[in-house]
Design a protein around this motif. Structure first.
Motif, PDB file in Angstrom:
ATOM      1  N   ASN A  89       0.827  -1.194   0.000  1.00 57.86           N
ATOM      2  CA  ASN A  89       0.000   0.000   0.000  1.00 57.86           C
ATOM      3  C   ASN A  89       0.868   1.254   0.000  1.00 57.86           C
ATOM      4  O   ASN A  89       0.622   2.204  -0.745  1.00 57.86           O
ATOM      5  CB  ASN A  89      -0.924  -0.017   1.218  1.00 57.86           C
ATOM      6  CG  ASN A  89      -1.899   1.142   1.229  1.00 57.86           C
ATOM      7  OD1 ASN A  89      -2.759   1.262   0.373  1.00 57.86           O
ATOM      8  ND2 ASN A  89      -1.766   2.018   2.213  1.00 57.86           N
ATOM      9  N   ARG A  90       1.919   1.239   0.818  1.00 60.35           N
ATOM     10  CA  ARG A  90       2.802   2.401   0.913  1.00 60.35           C
ATOM     11  C   ARG A  90       3.591   2.593  -0.382  1.00 60.35           C
ATOM     12  O   ARG A  90       3.752   3.713  -0.875  1.00 60.35           O
ATOM     13  CB  ARG A  90       3.761   2.215   2.094  1.00 60.35           C
ATOM     14  CG  ARG A  90       4.485   3.483   2.494  1.00 60.35           C
ATOM     15  CD  ARG A  90       3.545   4.412   3.239  1.00 60.35           C
ATOM     16  NE  ARG A  90       4.024   5.775   3.234  1.00 60.35           N
ATOM     17  CZ  ARG A  90       3.389   6.779   3.809  1.00 60.35           C
ATOM     18  NH1 ARG A  90       2.241   6.564   4.418  1.00 60.35           N
ATOM     19  NH2 ARG A  90       3.860   8.001   3.763  1.00 60.35           N
ATOM     20  N   ALA A  91       4.092   1.498  -0.933  1.00 63.36           N
ATOM     21  CA  ALA A  91       4.865   1.589  -2.169  1.00 63.36           C
ATOM     22  C   ALA A  91       3.991   2.097  -3.313  1.00 63.36           C
ATOM     23  O   ALA A  91       4.441   2.876  -4.165  1.00 63.36           O
ATOM     24  CB  ALA A  91       5.461   0.227  -2.507  1.00 63.36           C
ATOM     25  N   PHE A  92       2.729   1.667  -3.332  1.00 62.89           N
ATOM     26  CA  PHE A  92       1.776   2.128  -4.346  1.00 62.89           C
ATOM     27  C   PHE A  92       1.557   3.630  -4.214  1.00 62.89           C
ATOM     28  O   PHE A  92       1.584   4.373  -5.214  1.00 62.89           O
ATOM     29  CB  PHE A  92       0.461   1.361  -4.179  1.00 62.89           C
ATOM     30  CG  PHE A  92      -0.650   1.804  -5.088  1.00 62.89           C
ATOM     31  CD1 PHE A  92      -0.568   1.636  -6.458  1.00 62.89           C
ATOM     32  CD2 PHE A  92      -1.811   2.367  -4.565  1.00 62.89           C
ATOM     33  CE1 PHE A  92      -1.610   2.034  -7.301  1.00 62.89           C
ATOM     34  CE2 PHE A  92      -2.848   2.761  -5.387  1.00 62.89           C
ATOM     35  CZ  PHE A  92      -2.748   2.598  -6.763  1.00 62.89           C
ATOM     36  N   LEU A  93       1.358   4.109  -2.998  1.00 65.32           N
ATOM     37  CA  LEU A  93       1.185   5.546  -2.751  1.00 65.32           C
ATOM     38  C   LEU A  93       2.358   6.330  -3.327  1.00 65.32           C
ATOM     39  O   LEU A  93       2.168   7.349  -4.002  1.00 65.32           O
ATOM     40  CB  LEU A  93       1.061   5.810  -1.248  1.00 65.32           C
ATOM     41  CG  LEU A  93       1.216   7.270  -0.812  1.00 65.32           C
ATOM     42  CD1 LEU A  93       0.045   8.108  -1.287  1.00 65.32           C
ATOM     43  CD2 LEU A  93       1.360   7.378   0.707  1.00 65.32           C
ATOM     44  N   ILE A  94       3.572   5.878  -3.057  1.00 66.51           N
ATOM     45  CA  ILE A  94       4.754   6.607  -3.511  1.00 66.51           C
ATOM     46  C   ILE A  94       4.815   6.648  -5.037  1.00 66.51           C
ATOM     47  O   ILE A  94       5.056   7.707  -5.642  1.00 66.51           O
ATOM     48  CB  ILE A  94       6.025   5.962  -2.924  1.00 66.51           C
ATOM     49  CG1 ILE A  94       6.050   6.164  -1.405  1.00 66.51           C
ATOM     50  CG2 ILE A  94       7.288   6.538  -3.566  1.00 66.51           C
ATOM     51  CD1 ILE A  94       7.106   5.338  -0.686  1.00 66.51           C
ATOM     52  N   ARG A  95       4.563   5.509  -5.689  1.00 70.94           N
ATOM     53  CA  ARG A  95       4.613   5.488  -7.149  1.00 70.94           C
ATOM     54  C   ARG A  95       3.502   6.350  -7.749  1.00 70.94           C
ATOM     55  O   ARG A  95       3.710   7.033  -8.756  1.00 70.94           O
ATOM     56  CB  ARG A  95       4.513   4.051  -7.670  1.00 70.94           C
ATOM     57  CG  ARG A  95       5.702   3.184  -7.284  1.00 70.94           C
ATOM     58  CD  ARG A  95       5.795   1.927  -8.131  1.00 70.94           C
ATOM     59  NE  ARG A  95       4.599   1.119  -8.133  1.00 70.94           N
ATOM     60  CZ  ARG A  95       4.282   0.229  -7.184  1.00 70.94           C
ATOM     61  NH1 ARG A  95       5.090   0.044  -6.145  1.00 70.94           N
ATOM     62  NH2 ARG A  95       3.169  -0.475  -7.271  1.00 70.94           N
ATOM     63  N   VAL A  96       2.323   6.308  -7.143  1.00 70.41           N
ATOM     64  CA  VAL A  96       1.217   7.133  -7.622  1.00 70.41           C
ATOM     65  C   VAL A  96       1.565   8.618  -7.503  1.00 70.41           C
ATOM     66  O   VAL A  96       1.326   9.401  -8.438  1.00 70.41           O
ATOM     67  CB  VAL A  96      -0.073   6.820  -6.840  1.00 70.41           C
ATOM     68  CG1 VAL A  96      -1.141   7.886  -7.088  1.00 70.41           C
ATOM     69  CG2 VAL A  96      -0.609   5.453  -7.230  1.00 70.41           C
ATOM     70  N   CYS A  97       2.128   9.012  -6.382  1.00 70.26           N
ATOM     71  CA  CYS A  97       2.479  10.422  -6.184  1.00 70.26           C
ATOM     72  C   CYS A  97       3.559  10.861  -7.172  1.00 70.26           C
ATOM     73  O   CYS A  97       3.514  11.987  -7.683  1.00 70.26           O
ATOM     74  CB  CYS A  97       2.938  10.656  -4.745  1.00 70.26           C
ATOM     75  SG  CYS A  97       1.595  10.632  -3.538  1.00 70.26           S
ATOM     76  N   ARG A  98       4.509   9.987  -7.447  1.00 72.11           N
ATOM     77  CA  ARG A  98       5.532  10.318  -8.444  1.00 72.11           C
ATOM     78  C   ARG A  98       4.886  10.515  -9.816  1.00 72.11           C
ATOM     79  O   ARG A  98       5.218  11.456 -10.551  1.00 72.11           O
ATOM     80  CB  ARG A  98       6.593   9.219  -8.516  1.00 72.11           C
ATOM     81  CG  ARG A  98       7.547   9.196  -7.342  1.00 72.11           C
ATOM     82  CD  ARG A  98       8.892   8.594  -7.727  1.00 72.11           C
ATOM     83  NE  ARG A  98       8.756   7.307  -8.399  1.00 72.11           N
ATOM     84  CZ  ARG A  98       9.003   6.126  -7.826  1.00 72.11           C
ATOM     85  NH1 ARG A  98       9.398   6.067  -6.563  1.00 72.11           N
ATOM     86  NH2 ARG A  98       8.862   5.010  -8.504  1.00 72.11           N
ATOM     87  N   PHE A  99       3.974   9.614 -10.168  1.00 74.84           N
ATOM     88  CA  PHE A  99       3.289   9.708 -11.460  1.00 74.84           C
ATOM     89  C   PHE A  99       2.472  10.995 -11.558  1.00 74.84           C
ATOM     90  O   PHE A  99       2.577  11.743 -12.542  1.00 74.84           O
ATOM     91  CB  PHE A  99       2.377   8.490 -11.654  1.00 74.84           C
ATOM     92  CG  PHE A  99       1.401   8.643 -12.775  1.00 74.84           C
ATOM     93  CD1 PHE A  99       1.803   8.484 -14.093  1.00 74.84           C
ATOM     94  CD2 PHE A  99       0.068   8.958 -12.523  1.00 74.84           C
ATOM     95  CE1 PHE A  99       0.891   8.648 -15.138  1.00 74.84           C
ATOM     96  CE2 PHE A  99      -0.839   9.119 -13.558  1.00 74.84           C
ATOM     97  CZ  PHE A  99      -0.424   8.962 -14.871  1.00 74.84           C
ATOM     98  N   LEU A 100       1.649  11.249 -10.549  1.00 72.42           N
ATOM     99  CA  LEU A 100       0.777  12.415 -10.596  1.00 72.42           C
ATOM    100  C   LEU A 100       1.565  13.718 -10.657  1.00 72.42           C
ATOM    101  O   LEU A 100       1.218  14.637 -11.402  1.00 72.42           O
ATOM    102  CB  LEU A 100      -0.152  12.425  -9.373  1.00 72.42           C
ATOM    103  CG  LEU A 100      -1.229  11.338  -9.336  1.00 72.42           C
ATOM    104  CD1 LEU A 100      -1.928  11.327  -7.985  1.00 72.42           C
ATOM    105  CD2 LEU A 100      -2.251  11.532 -10.463  1.00 72.42           C
ATOM    106  N   SER A 101       2.638  13.801  -9.880  1.00 72.50           N
ATOM    107  CA  SER A 101       3.396  15.050  -9.808  1.00 72.50           C
ATOM    108  C   SER A 101       4.270  15.289 -11.031  1.00 72.50           C
ATOM    109  O   SER A 101       4.546  16.437 -11.384  1.00 72.50           O
ATOM    110  CB  SER A 101       4.253  15.081  -8.543  1.00 72.50           C
ATOM    111  OG  SER A 101       5.163  13.997  -8.523  1.00 72.50           O
TER     112      SER A 101
END
Length: 271
Positions: free
Chosen positions: A53-65
């Motif tokens: 869950n945490r790793a997904f959050l980080i990758r999602v935030c990198r993608f969005l930003s």
């Protein structure tokens, strides 16, 4: 009374502290670790639910930003601070990115205020993430974000802890958020998954341990049930998949274990 003034109760498990215990943190009590031990009886590798869950959050935030131009984030149920929090990831790509964290756990609020001290672009506020109309009327949520411009809504590992499905389905809670978001916004959701395969029995065992622990929440939903959360949105490739399969940082070196197969996530765009 604000949640920020509510004292921490060490006799009752907290979702944020249980996740912290799963991640090997120190901001938890024996009652939280008891929940973790119970779930690990159902699946010894259950900590990977929190890790993925945490790793997904980080990758999602990198993608969005870095890929979407989104510069505003509403992080619902942010949990206890750890390495690579939402504001740290997105502000690395966009130093001016604005983040509002929302949580109702007094320990999360205390740690969050300390972590964000001096960061004018990131704030935390007390609120019930399962009461979207009230949360969206929060003065800080309204003033810190520009609701005429696209916003990224993050519901990471939150909705499976909602226990009011009989009175208001979680898809309706998500819909209330979506209706308030401007066109061009993004929504990211992760959720415990019943994979409906040979790992389904493990998922339901973990669910049983969560639901019958003192925490009393942690529902595993099927893919069809999770797809309903994204109704009316355009899913970003690769769509709704296991968190480990969403834009991984590199090739998989080992097969996924049972827990890694039991948490899914997706990112979608509001037309």
């Amino acid at each position: 009374m604000s949640s920020a003034t509510t004292p921490v109760d060490p006799t009752k498990p907290s979702i944020a502290r249980v996740y912290d215990a799963f991640l090997g943190g120190t901001d938890n009590y024996e009652v939280d670790r008891e929940v973790v031990r119970g779930v690990r009886k159902a699946a010894p590798e259950a900590a990977d639910l929190a890790i993925e869950n945490r790793a997904f959050l980080i990758r999602v935030c990198r993608f969005l930003s870095s890929r979407t131009g989104i510069s505003q984030y509403l992080d619902c149920g942010s949990g206890l601070p750890t390495a690579e929090n939402t504001h740290q990831v997105v502000q690395r790509a966009d130093p001016g990115a604005r983040v509002v964290y929302v949580d109702n756990d007094p320990l999360v609020l205390a740690h969050g205020h300390a972590l964000l001290d001096g960061n004018e672009s990131a704030v935390i506020t007390a609120g019930d993430i399962f009461e979207p109309e009230r949360l969206l009327g929060n003065e800080l949520v309204r003033s810190h974000l520009d609701w005429d411009e696209p916003i990224a809504l993050l519901h990471m590992g939150t909705l499976h802890h909602y226990n009011g499905e009989d009175t208001r389905p979680r898809k309706d809670i998500v819909r209330a958020y979506l209706d308030a978001l401007p066109s061009g916004s993004y929504v990211a959701i992760s959720h415990f998954l019943d994979p409906e395969d040979e790992y389904s029995a493990t998922a339901r065992k973990m669910e049983d341990m969560f639901l019958h622990s003192m925490m009393g929440s942690g529902t595993f939903s099927t893919r069809a049930e999770l797809e309903e959360l994204f109704n009316g949105l355009d899913l970003v490739p690769p769509g709704l998949v296991r968190c480990a399969d969403w834009r991984p940082d590199g090739p998989r070196l080992e097969p996924l274990n049972a827990a890694q197969r039991c948490i899914a996530g997706g990112v979608a765009h509001k037309p």
